[in-house]
Scaffold this active site. Structure first.
Site, short mmCIF file in Angstrom:
data_model
loop_
_atom_site.label_atom_id
_atom_site.label_comp_id
_atom_site.label_asym_id
_atom_site.label_seq_id
_atom_site.Cartn_x
_atom_site.Cartn_y
_atom_site.Cartn_z
N GLN A 173 36.80 42.91 38.94
CA GLN A 173 35.99 42.33 40.00
C GLN A 173 36.06 43.10 41.31
OE1 GLN A 173 37.71 38.40 38.59
NE2 GLN A 173 35.89 37.70 39.65
N HIS A 272 42.90 40.70 32.36
CA HIS A 272 42.04 39.79 33.11
C HIS A 272 40.59 40.14 32.76
CE1 HIS A 272 41.65 37.18 36.92
NE2 HIS A 272 40.43 37.35 36.47
N ASN A 336 45.17 36.14 31.72
CA ASN A 336 44.46 35.30 32.67
C ASN A 336 43.52 34.36 31.90
OD1 ASN A 336 43.15 34.65 35.38
ND2 ASN A 336 41.40 35.34 34.18
N GLU A 337 43.67 33.07 32.08
CA GLU A 337 42.75 32.05 31.54
C GLU A 337 42.31 32.38 30.11
OE1 GLU A 337 39.63 31.43 34.45
OE2 GLU A 337 41.06 30.80 35.98
#
Ligand SMILES: *[C@@H]1O[C@H](CO)[C@@H](O)[C@H](O)[C@H]1NC(C)=O
Ligand SMILES: *[C@@H]1O[C@H](CO)[C@@H](O)[C@H](O)[C@H]1NC(C)=O
Ligand SMILES: *[C@@H]1O[C@H](CO)[C@@H](O)[C@H](O)[C@H]1NC(C)=O
Ligand SMILES: *[C@@H]1O[C@H](CO)[C@@H](O)[C@H](O)[C@H]1NC(C)=O
Ligand SMILES: *[C@@H]1O[C@H](CO)[C@@H](O)[C@H](O)[C@H]1NC(C)=O
Ligand SMILES: *[C@@H]1O[C@H](CO)[C@@H](O)[C@H](O)[C@H]1NC(C)=O
Ligand SMILES: *[C@@H]1O[C@H](CO)[C@@H](O)[C@H](O)[C@H]1NC(C)=O
Ligand SMILES: *[C@@H]1O[C@H](CO)[C@@H](O)[C@H](O)[C@H]1NC(C)=O
Ligand SMILES: *[C@@H]1O[C@H](CO)[C@@H](O)[C@H](O)[C@H]1NC(C)=O
Ligand SMILES: *[C@@H]1O[C@H](CO)[C@@H](O)[C@H](O)[C@H]1NC(C)=O
Ligand SMILES: *[C@@H]1O[C@H](CO)[C@@H](O)[C@H](O)[C@H]1NC(C)=O
Length: 623
Positions: A173, A272, A336-337
């Site tokens: 990101q 991620h 991550n998640e």
């Protein structure tokens, strides 16, 4: 009239606490009750203007006097990743002709280039920078505190002295430079191919601006910086036996050292949303169709490549990073998640097992003294009516599916929850030995608790009949979610996205997690994209009061959770330290800094100052 009253009584059993029409009590005013009866006295005085703004400045973290150590350095650990070879590859630029002549060499430049040229990018673009930018100190004029909002927090609690305050971001990101310094494609790079999202190859150019970004974070007095490392920049050919990318390794080594030189501490996330694309033979569409699986995008956890399972290859990658950086990195997140990238039961199993293996490697083999965890997501479900057992059962099903699926084995050493097993028939059973091995393999509970949602059973069917119906559109959660309460009001102040401002439910959430999983809690991401912020003029973007209210109200409820509810909360990481690419575009601003999309210039928003101020003005001092 009576029927109307009864109907109202039934609906008022919901989550809200009702207050009488005369208004709510003001406990902070008991000392001044004389005002309730006294008459005001009116007087004339000489009038003069006075200064109403207070000038204060943010304080940067002092440079460290010693470097903390959390594990032996690589020189002592290299035997744990035997036979590592390192090499380097260049940058890929579609506008230049290619000259690699080593065709056929498995890990050569031609093979590397082919990984990029085999993808038909319609839109590949490069940013402004192609080399690391030397940071400049943040001018003190940028560090003047904004005028505070008139209505602020009124609590009187303190944060523990060692409370962790950090900011977070993720490589995909913010980094850009996706085809530079040896990185190979990851699934996020092909988001635009077949998917409805747009890819972005530039984002915040943090790969070259990382020193300036860290300088700016340090200048605000933030102690912890959370970032992720792309697997495909460390191991461009992914698997065990393939060479390590030396410039990639050097980049993160340098980043970590720079963070430490600024008096801060780094936290690393291994994965991620950027699984290497080489796991996907057919990547034309990596979306998980609604109801057809667990998450949204196939994260590839159930896949294999060159006969190596994702699990084995990920553990190998994790060991490379831990042996190189664990001496200086105190906090590690494996995933991550992971729920959002899980396709099926095999994906979940691979996540849990590879996580557990890296935990045991960290504490049992390299004797790391820091901590290891993984970050969970769940827009906390709260029952429509907490006194209605069906609503409560549906809510437990909803939260269990998202959290207990991973957390039961990892935190409690018990099997997956029924919510998962009844919905995902291809789940991989966990043996008694598995559970002993997996139990306790996280040092704290890491959650990204952005918001909450109101849950009730699905209409015209049971949770169980939905869970066993492979075509039910409510899969995989199989509950009704609402953002309107039973009184007709929104659950909270609405942001640009799914995030509603729900601080009181956040406090409930902390109690729920602490009392269910009996582990200290770290808030690893939370944040608020102010509605329409990207359309505002710069000065209006910077005065982001709703984001301040979000952070202040959440932190205030966290303090109540710590002091009134007895919940151990270790720290909190703001998402994100700057506006960034939200997997498709830049319109939802989660940042506590703005980023100019043309110049890459950053500016602090008001909420950044106020988040830091909230914590630091309440931090206990050593006694
Ligand atoms: C309440 O009364 C106390 C004691 O007289 C005084 O110090 C304080 O300023 C008053 N607060 C307000 C809000 O008037
Ligand atoms: C490392 O390389 C040596 C020599 O090529 C080989 O004998 C050994 O089996 C390798 N070790 C591993 C773990 O691959
Ligand atoms: C790729 O080419 C560059 C520039 O010639 C060279 O430095 C590098 O070693 C090559 N990498 C491999 C894996 O052959
Ligand atoms: C290409 O870039 C433009 C401008 O950023 C964007 O609007 C468009 O959606 C992109 N197309 C793809 C396929 O990513
Ligand atoms: C690749 O995936 C697309 C979309 O799911 C599908 O239409 C196509 O048949 C697949 N191709 C192969 C070779 O599996
Ligand atoms: C792939 O793995 C399977 C199972 O471990 C093994 O039987 C097979 O020989 C392997 N194939 C190659 C090409 O290594
Ligand atoms: C970790 O500790 C164990 C037990 O004390 C010891 O045998 C081992 O050598 C240590 N490992 C490292 C890498 O220092
Ligand atoms: C998991 O480990 C904890 C801590 O050692 C222990 O208290 C608990 O009983 C274990 N769970 C199971 C199911 O054995
Ligand atoms: C539930 O059943 C009622 C009555 O048959 C119907 O009107 C409604 O549309 C149904 N709702 C759903 C979600 O199927
Ligand atoms: C499963 O769900 C589909 C889609 O809602 C519905 O048409 C079908 O009747 C359901 N099947 C059962 C057995 O309930
Ligand atoms: C970004 O910077 C350019 C060049 O300074 C400026 O023209 C533009 O207005 C800036 N954008 C925003 C949103 O401030």
């Amino acid at each position: 009239m009576l029927t109307i009253l009864l109907a109202f009584a039934a609906s008022s059993l919901a989550q809200q606490v009702y207050i009488p029409a005369e208004g709510s009590s003001r406990p902070q005013c008991v000392a001044n009750l004389s005002y309730a009866t006294a008459a005001p006295s009116f007087t004339f005085r000489q009038f003069a203007f006075t200064q109403v703004e207070t000038i204060r400045t943010a304080t940067s973290i002092p440079r460290p006097t010693s470097t903390p150590s959390f594990a032996p350095p690589y020189a002592f650990l290299s035997h744990l990743v035997p036979n590592l070879t390192t090499t380097q590859w260049g940058n890929w630029d579609p506008s230049r002709t290619l000259s690699a002549t080593d065709v056929g060499k498995p890990y050569g430049n031609a093979s590397w280039t082919a990984l990029w040229t085999s993808i038909s990018f319609s839109n590949f673009s490069r940013g402004i920078y192609s080399t690391t930018v030397t940071p400049t100190p943040v001018p003190s004029s940028d560090l003047v505190l904004p005028p505070p909002d008139y209505f602020g927090p009124r609590d009187c609690y303190y944060f523990p002295e060692d409370f962790i305050l950090g900011v977070a971001g993720s490589a995909a990101q913010i980094e850009g430079a996706v085809a530079d310094e040896g990185r190979t494609p990851a699934i996020v790079d092909i988001a635009s191919i077949g998917n409805s999202l747009s890819s972005d190859f530039v984002t915040n150019e943090n790969y070259y601006l990382y020193k300036q970004d860290i300088e700016r974070i340090a200048a605000m007095g933030i102690k912890y910086y959370s970032f992720s490392i792309p697997w495909s920049r460390i191991l461009p050919f992914v698997v065990y036996g393939s060479p390590v990318n030396k410039p990639g390794l050097n980049h993160y080594d340098d980043l970590i050292n720079f963070v430490i030189s600024k008096g801060m501490l780094p936290t690393v996330t291994l994965l991620h949303t950027d699984t290497p694309l080489q796991f996907y033979a057919n990547y034309t569409d990596t979306r998980i169709a609604p109801g057809a699986g667990i998450g949204y995008i196939d994260g590839g956890f159930q896949r294999s490549f060159k006969n190596q399972s994702f699990e084995d290859a990920f553990v190998h990658y994790g060991k490379i990073l831990m042996t190189h950086f664990a001496d200086r990195v105190p906090v590690w997140f494996t995933f991550n998640e992971p729920l959002l990238g899980s396709l099926n039961g095999k994906s979940v199993n691979a996540v849990i097992k590879s996580h557990a293996r890296l935990y045991h490697f960290y504490h049992g083999v390299i004797n790391g003294t820091g901590s290891v965890s993984l970050k969970f997501n769940d827009n906390f479900g709260v029952p429509r009516d907490p006194k209605n057992q069906d609503d409560v059962d549906a809510t437990n099903h909803f939260n269990d599916f998202q959290v207990a699926t991973f957390a039961n084995p990892i935190f409690l050493g018990i099997d997956y929850p029924e919510a998962f097993k009844m919905t995902i028939p291809d789940f991989v059973p966990l043996s008694a030995e598995d559970l002993v091995y997996i139990n306790g393999t996280a040092d704290f509970f890491a959650i990204d608790p952005y918001t909450a949602t109101i849950v009730s059973p699905p209409e015209n069917r049971t949770v169980a009949s939905c869970a066993s119906n492979s075509t039910d559109p409510l899969r995989p959660y199989c509950v009704t979610q609402s953002l309107i309460t039973t009184t007709g009001w929104n659950i909270g102040y609405r942001s640009q996205t799914y995030v509603y401002m729900t601080p009181t439910y956040f406090r409930t959430y902390l109690s729920y997690l602490w009392n269910t999983y009996k582990s200290p809690i770290m808030i690893t991401e939370f944040g608020f994209p102010v509605f329409g912020e990207d359309e505002k003029a710069l000065s209006d973007q910077l005065f982001d009061s709703p984001r301040s209210w979000y952070y202040q109200s959440f932190m205030s409820e966290m303090l109540k959770s710590i002091w009134q509810d007895g919940v151990k909360v270790l720290g909190a990481f703001a998402w994100s330290f700057a506006d960034n690419w939200e997997f498709g575009d830049f319109t939802a601003h989660y940042g506590i800094q703005t980023v100019n999309r043309t110049t890459q210039e950053r500016h602090y928003k008001k909420s950044f100052f106020e988040l830091v101020d909230f914590v630091e003005s309440r931090r206990q001092k050593a006694h």
